[in-house]
Scaffold this motif. Structure first.
Motif, PDB file in Angstrom:
ATOM      1  N   VAL A 148       0.868  -1.170   0.000  1.00 51.00           N
ATOM      2  CA  VAL A 148       0.000   0.000   0.000  1.00 51.00           C
ATOM      3  C   VAL A 148       0.911   1.228   0.000  1.00 51.00           C
ATOM      4  CG1 VAL A 148      -1.843   1.203   1.239  1.00 51.00           C
ATOM      5  CG2 VAL A 148      -1.633  -1.268   1.428  1.00 51.00           C
TER       6      VAL A 148
ATOM      7  N   ASP B 153       4.552   0.618   2.344  1.00 48.04           N
ATOM      8  CA  ASP B 153       3.647   0.288   3.432  1.00 48.04           C
ATOM      9  C   ASP B 153       2.896  -0.992   3.061  1.00 48.04           C
ATOM     10  OD1 ASP B 153       4.531   2.688   4.444  1.00 48.04           O
ATOM     11  OD2 ASP B 153       2.728   3.782   3.884  1.00 48.04           O
ATOM     12  N   TYR B 154       2.541  -1.794   4.072  1.00 42.18           N
ATOM     13  CA  TYR B 154       1.962  -3.105   3.812  1.00 42.18           C
ATOM     14  C   TYR B 154       0.744  -3.385   4.680  1.00 42.18           C
ATOM     15  CZ  TYR B 154       6.548  -3.835   1.775  1.00 42.18           C
ATOM     16  OH  TYR B 154       7.690  -3.701   1.036  1.00 42.18           O
ATOM     17  N   ASN B 155      -0.161  -4.186   4.142  1.00 39.43           N
ATOM     18  CA  ASN B 155      -1.265  -4.763   4.892  1.00 39.43           C
ATOM     19  C   ASN B 155      -1.100  -6.275   4.870  1.00 39.43           C
ATOM     20  OD1 ASN B 155      -2.538  -2.325   5.347  1.00 39.43           O
ATOM     21  ND2 ASN B 155      -4.036  -2.597   3.727  1.00 39.43           N
TER      22      ASN B 155
ATOM     23  N   GLU C  59      -3.375  -9.482   5.046  1.00 41.87           N
ATOM     24  CA  GLU C  59      -4.784  -9.827   4.899  1.00 41.87           C
ATOM     25  C   GLU C  59      -4.974 -11.340   5.003  1.00 41.87           C
ATOM     26  OE1 GLU C  59      -6.373  -8.150   1.328  1.00 41.87           O
ATOM     27  OE2 GLU C  59      -5.655  -6.146   1.821  1.00 41.87           O
TER      28      GLU C  59
ATOM     29  N   LYS D 141     -13.512  -5.960   6.328  1.00 43.97           N
ATOM     30  CA  LYS D 141     -12.255  -6.150   5.595  1.00 43.97           C
ATOM     31  C   LYS D 141     -11.403  -7.188   6.301  1.00 43.97           C
ATOM     32  CE  LYS D 141     -11.280  -2.111   2.952  1.00 43.97           C
ATOM     33  NZ  LYS D 141     -10.278  -1.107   2.681  1.00 43.97           N
TER      34      LYS D 141
ATOM     35  N   VAL E   5      -8.223  -7.239   6.550  1.00 44.42           N
ATOM     36  CA  VAL E   5      -6.900  -6.722   6.911  1.00 44.42           C
ATOM     37  C   VAL E   5      -6.689  -6.943   8.410  1.00 44.42           C
ATOM     38  CG1 VAL E   5      -5.405  -4.689   7.010  1.00 44.42           C
ATOM     39  CG2 VAL E   5      -6.976  -4.988   5.085  1.00 44.42           C
TER      40      VAL E   5
ATOM     41  N   GLU F 131      -1.409  -3.508   9.797  1.00 50.50           N
ATOM     42  CA  GLU F 131      -0.865  -2.479   8.910  1.00 50.50           C
ATOM     43  C   GLU F 131       0.567  -2.217   9.346  1.00 50.50           C
ATOM     44  OE1 GLU F 131      -3.411   0.913   9.324  1.00 50.50           O
ATOM     45  OE2 GLU F 131      -4.990   0.018   8.111  1.00 50.50           O
TER      46      GLU F 131
ATOM     47  N   ASN G 244      -5.504  -4.779  14.517  1.00 54.69           N
ATOM     48  CA  ASN G 244      -6.929  -4.572  14.670  1.00 54.69           C
ATOM     49  C   ASN G 244      -7.361  -5.127  16.023  1.00 54.69           C
ATOM     50  OD1 ASN G 244      -9.812  -4.757  14.435  1.00 54.69           O
ATOM     51  ND2 ASN G 244      -9.525  -4.515  12.236  1.00 54.69           N
TER      52      ASN G 244
ATOM     53  N   TRP H  63      -8.131   0.271  14.798  1.00 50.97           N
ATOM     54  CA  TRP H  63      -6.694   0.133  14.581  1.00 50.97           C
ATOM     55  C   TRP H  63      -5.962   0.745  15.762  1.00 50.97           C
ATOM     56  CZ3 TRP H  63      -5.221  -3.306  11.384  1.00 50.97           C
ATOM     57  CH2 TRP H  63      -6.044  -3.632  10.310  1.00 50.97           C
TER      58      TRP H  63
END
Length: 90
Positions: free
Chosen positions: A22, A26-28, A30, A39, A41, A44, A55, A60
């Motif tokens: 992202v 930057d990374y998610n 999932e 979602k 995800v 983050e 989460n 978040w």
């Protein structure tokens, strides 16, 4: 201490998860098998700035505000627990 790069490597190699880029670096993380409409995800990661969010109850939370999460193993356990909740039907 949490090593973001080792977490990324762990989840990139795990078929139940996908690591999505992202905005460049930057990374998610999932979960592929989610049965819920929320979602999927689970984390983050922002390696360049050191920010890291998990989460918790639909919000978040910065990793610095989660005293129970201090190591890579803690992060993996947290994500595994969150993943299991996404596998259950509502």
């Amino acid at each position: 201490m949490i090593n973001v790069n080792s977490l990324l490597a762990y989840y990139k190699g795990n078929p139940d998860y996908v690591v999505k880029t992202v905005k460049g670096t930057d990374y998610n993380i999932e979960f592929r098998k989610s049965l819920h409409s929320r979602k999927n995800v689970l984390a983050e990661l922002y390696p360049n700035t050191g920010r890291f969010y998990l989460n918790k109850n639909g919000e978040w939370i910065n990793i610095n505000k989660l005293p129970e999460v201090q190591t890579d193993a803690d992060v993996i356990a947290w994500i595994e627990k969150d993943s299991k909740s996404l596998c259950k039907k509502a």
